[in-house]
Design an enzyme around this catalytic site. Structure first.
Site, PDB file in Angstrom:
ATOM      1  N   VAL A 177     -17.597   0.491  15.311  1.00 29.87           N
ATOM      2  CA  VAL A 177     -16.931   1.688  15.823  1.00 29.87           C
ATOM      3  C   VAL A 177     -15.781   2.010  14.880  1.00 29.87           C
ATOM      4  O   VAL A 177     -15.264   1.136  14.184  1.00 29.87           O
ATOM      5  CB  VAL A 177     -16.415   1.515  17.275  1.00 29.87           C
ATOM      6  CG1 VAL A 177     -17.569   1.424  18.254  1.00 29.87           C
ATOM      7  CG2 VAL A 177     -15.506   0.305  17.402  1.00 29.87           C
ATOM      8  N   SER A 178     -15.363   3.269  14.857  1.00 30.77           N
ATOM      9  CA  SER A 178     -14.347   3.714  13.918  1.00 30.77           C
ATOM     10  C   SER A 178     -12.925   3.377  14.356  1.00 30.77           C
ATOM     11  O   SER A 178     -12.063   3.117  13.532  1.00 30.77           O
ATOM     12  CB  SER A 178     -14.450   5.222  13.706  1.00 30.77           C
ATOM     13  OG  SER A 178     -15.721   5.533  13.218  1.00 30.77           O
ATOM     14  N   THR A 179     -12.673   3.397  15.663  1.00 32.56           N
ATOM     15  CA  THR A 179     -11.310   3.160  16.146  1.00 32.56           C
ATOM     16  C   THR A 179     -11.303   2.143  17.268  1.00 32.56           C
ATOM     17  O   THR A 179     -12.313   1.916  17.933  1.00 32.56           O
ATOM     18  CB  THR A 179     -10.669   4.461  16.681  1.00 32.56           C
ATOM     19  OG1 THR A 179     -11.366   4.870  17.866  1.00 32.56           O
ATOM     20  CG2 THR A 179     -10.715   5.576  15.643  1.00 32.56           C
TER      21      THR A 179
END
Length: 186
Positions: A9-11
């Site tokens: 996931v990015s964040t």
């Protein structure tokens, strides 16, 4: 053939759980699921690096979607080639694609290029919208919470920047920035 999984996931506000559940459903043991939280533009990711160490020839790496492995075409090609040289296959669950065989590699490369082009179009549209909004006077960012008038009033009263900052509970650099902006308006 051993199955491994990779999730990203990015964040930190996003959850890896949906991806991990999908990988478990595909028969990947939980101990063989590697994950990362962070920008996809960085190939030096802890989970990805551990996965690289663990896999051996004939293994299969499952990833829920193309964009979970790499961020752009060159990155995807590099990773696919790297795993291919190890004799490791990659299968993308959502797209139903695999790097097994020549055709699989070709399709994944093409789809990766399409995804990259779409990201570029999204960025262009976003920037065009932002420019249009700014031309209409729309301001971005959070609203100012500092009483600028008090800063200016105290400055006119010959109160020093350190004391203004202390009284208003703000940084001295903020006081200087406000005073500089006001001086530029004159």
């Amino acid at each position: 053939m051993r199955k491994f999984g990779y999730a990203r996931v990015s964040t930190s506000q996003q959850s890896l759980e949906v991806q991990k559940k999908a990988l478990l459903k595909e028969g990947v043991r939980s101990s063989r699921i590697f994950s990362d939280v962070g920008s996809r533009a960085n190939l030096d990711r802890e989970g990805l690096n551990l996965l690289r160490i663990k896999v051996e020839e004939g293994d299969l790496v499952l990833v829920t979607r193309l964009d979970r492995l790499g961020s752009d075409t060159s990155e995807m090609i590099k990773l696919i080639k790297e795993f291919s040289e190890l004799g490791v296959y990659i299968r993308f669950i959502k797209e139903g694609l695999s790097t097994e065989g020549t055709m699989g590699k070709m399709v994944v490369t093409i789809l990766s290029a399409v995804a990259d082009a779409e990201r570029e179009r999204i960025l262009e549209r976003t920037n065009e919208g932002r420019i249009d909004a700014k031309s209409k006077g729309i301001k971005f960012g959070r609203k100012r919470s500092i009483d600028r008038e008090k800063v200016i009033h105290l400055d006119v009263q010959k109160v020093g920047a350190t004391e203004i900052a202390k009284q208003l509970g703000i940084g001295r650099s903020t006081v200087y920035a406000i005073l500089k902006e006001e001086a530029q308006k004159e």
